[in-house]
Scaffold this active site. Structure first.
Site, PDB file in Angstrom:
ATOM      1  CD  GLU A 216     -41.860  18.114  45.847  1.00  0.00           C
ATOM      2  OE1 GLU A 216     -41.783  18.692  46.925  1.00  0.00           O
ATOM      3  OE2 GLU A 216     -41.526  16.932  45.695  1.00  0.00           O
TER       4      GLU A 216
ATOM      5  N   GLY B  98     -33.811  18.989  47.898  1.00  0.00           N
ATOM      6  CA  GLY B  98     -32.775  18.373  48.737  1.00  0.00           C
ATOM      7  C   GLY B  98     -31.600  19.277  49.042  1.00  0.00           C
TER       8      GLY B  98
ATOM      9  N   GLY C 230     -39.989  19.768  52.586  1.00  0.00           N
ATOM     10  CA  GLY C 230     -39.203  18.601  52.980  1.00  0.00           C
ATOM     11  C   GLY C 230     -38.432  18.872  54.260  1.00  0.00           C
TER      12      GLY C 230
ATOM     13  CG  ASN D 116     -42.309  14.133  51.745  1.00  0.00           C
ATOM     14  OD1 ASN D 116     -42.318  13.174  52.532  1.00  0.00           O
ATOM     15  ND2 ASN D 116     -41.867  14.031  50.497  1.00  0.00           N
ATOM     16  CD1 TRP D 117     -42.488  15.908  58.446  1.00  0.00           C
ATOM     17  CD2 TRP D 117     -43.013  14.346  59.962  1.00  0.00           C
ATOM     18  NE1 TRP D 117     -43.157  16.531  59.469  1.00  0.00           N
ATOM     19  CE2 TRP D 117     -43.487  15.597  60.411  1.00  0.00           C
ATOM     20  CE3 TRP D 117     -43.229  13.218  60.752  1.00  0.00           C
ATOM     21  CZ2 TRP D 117     -44.170  15.751  61.627  1.00  0.00           C
ATOM     22  CZ3 TRP D 117     -43.906  13.363  61.959  1.00  0.00           C
ATOM     23  CH2 TRP D 117     -44.370  14.616  62.392  1.00  0.00           C
ATOM     24  CE  LYS D 118     -38.282  14.820  50.768  1.00  0.00           C
ATOM     25  NZ  LYS D 118     -37.298  15.375  49.860  1.00  0.00           N
TER      26      LYS D 118
ATOM     27  CG  HIS E 202     -41.476  12.715  46.285  1.00  0.00           C
ATOM     28  ND1 HIS E 202     -40.108  12.642  46.127  1.00  0.00           N
ATOM     29  CD2 HIS E 202     -41.721  13.856  46.970  1.00  0.00           C
ATOM     30  CE1 HIS E 202     -39.557  13.710  46.713  1.00  0.00           C
ATOM     31  NE2 HIS E 202     -40.510  14.458  47.236  1.00  0.00           N
TER      32      HIS E 202
ATOM     33  CB  SER F 115     -34.690  24.125  48.413  1.00  0.00           C
ATOM     34  OG  SER F 115     -33.828  23.049  48.124  1.00  0.00           O
TER      35      SER F 115
HETATM   36  P1  13P Z   1     -36.711  19.646  50.395  1.00  0.00           P
HETATM   37  O1  13P Z   1     -37.653  20.714  50.898  1.00  0.00           O
HETATM   38  O2  13P Z   1     -35.904  19.015  51.458  1.00  0.00           O
HETATM   39  O3  13P Z   1     -35.896  20.152  49.232  1.00  0.00           O
HETATM   40  O4  13P Z   1     -37.629  18.468  49.817  1.00  0.00           O
HETATM   41  C1  13P Z   1     -38.657  18.798  48.959  1.00  0.00           C
HETATM   42  C2  13P Z   1     -39.494  17.601  48.753  1.00  0.00           C
HETATM   43  O5  13P Z   1     -39.064  16.642  48.121  1.00  0.00           O
HETATM   44  C3  13P Z   1     -40.838  17.589  49.369  1.00  0.00           C
HETATM   45  O6  13P Z   1     -41.605  16.545  48.864  1.00  0.00           O
END
Ligand code: 13P
Length: 275
Positions: free
Chosen positions: A172, A178, A241, A15-17, A102, A220
């Site tokens: 999640e 995060g 993420g 998930n590149w956000k 999400h 994470s």
């Molecule tokens: P992180 O891996 O940066 O904590 O994010 C997790 C996430 O929200 C994946 O969808």
């Protein structure tokens, strides 16, 4: 999702956000993952880039074990909804899966009803749904399990058993997501919650179908803890993420998932021979 006897591929979902900022950076990262995916035998890489990049990247989606997807879809199908993109449009742009529910979208006001509507429309558009669930806080009395159950039940309301082959769930926990997260969950945390999620899913689609719904861990994930979730945690895959934006870290995670897949295949062949 492929099965080899009792074995199943690990889904390594990225998930590149809202990253990276530039198209050429997305292409470079994507090319690196394409190269890394050529030799995959026991895992699949799923990439959810920002929506405007999907169409351009799909031209180079030449490997079966690489999928492209979107990070959200609209709760509408079409019409006067400024800024919205429907599941069917995402499918046309090249999305094979879509992340729904999400926690970062829920934090922006997405309700359980919205999540259910999005799930229904995505399935109708024949896109695989990667449904995210997870509690905000972990209490000592197991109340968080009720939160997870309610998210799963409401998201899957009205979803037929026949659609379960296009359903993946990611656990999640919000507290683990995060850079400001206290800590990732542990593989043991994940293992017990994933069994519970499958039990709740079975209420909707039946036990047999529920067992084939992959449950991933997200929050994470790093190159240092990925193997723990896949091996001890028995995760069917990971939703990654920040770390998914680092090609070298992804290469380590992919190598670990492949090595685990090979070791499991070897154990299963040995088991077959001794039966
Ligand atoms: P992180 O891996 O940066 O904590 O994010 C997790 C996430 O929200 C994946 O969808």
């Amino acid at each position: 999702m492929r099965y080899t006897g009792m074995m199943r591929d690990s889904i390594l979902a990225c998930n590149w956000k809202m990253n990276p900022g530039r198209r050429h950076e997305a292409e470079t990262l994507y090319q690196g993952l394409v190269a890394a995916s050529k030799a995959l035998k026991a895992s699949e890489i799923w990439i959810a880039p920002p929506t405007p990049f999907i169409d351009g990247l799909r031209e180079r989606r030449i490997f079966k074990r690489l999928s492209l997807g979107a990070q959200d879809c609209s709760r509408f199908t079409m019409g006067a909804h400024t800024g919205e993109v429907s599941a069917a449009m995402l499918k046309e742009a090249g999305a094979q899966f879509v992340i729904v529910g999400h926690s970062e979208r829920r934090a922006m006001g997405e309700s359980d009803t919205d999540v259910n509507t999005k799930v229904q429309y995505a399935l109708k558009a024949r896109i695989t749904v990667l449904l995210c669930v997870g509690e905000k806080l972990r209490d000592g009395d197991g109340e968080y399990l009720a939160v997870i159950a309610s998210q799963v039940r409401s998201a899957l309301m009205g979803v037929p058993k026949s659609a379960s082959c296009r359903l993946v769930i990611a656990y999640e926990p919000v507290w683990a997501i995060g850079e400001h997260a206290a800590a990732p969950a542990t593989p043991e945390d994940f293992r017990s919650v994933s069994i519970y999620i499958k039990k709740v899913v079975s209420e909707q689609v039946g036990a047999g179908a529920a067992l084939s719904v992959p449950v991933l861990y997200g929050g994470s994930v790093s190159k240092d803890n990925a193997m723990g979730f896949l091996d001890e945690g028995h995760a069917d895959g990971l939703l990654i993420g920040r770390e998914s934006l680092k090609l070298s870290a992804m290469k380590t995670i992919i190598a670990d998932a492949e090595a685990l897949g090979r070791a499991r295949a070897q154990r299963s062949r040995k088991h077959e021979r001794t039966r």
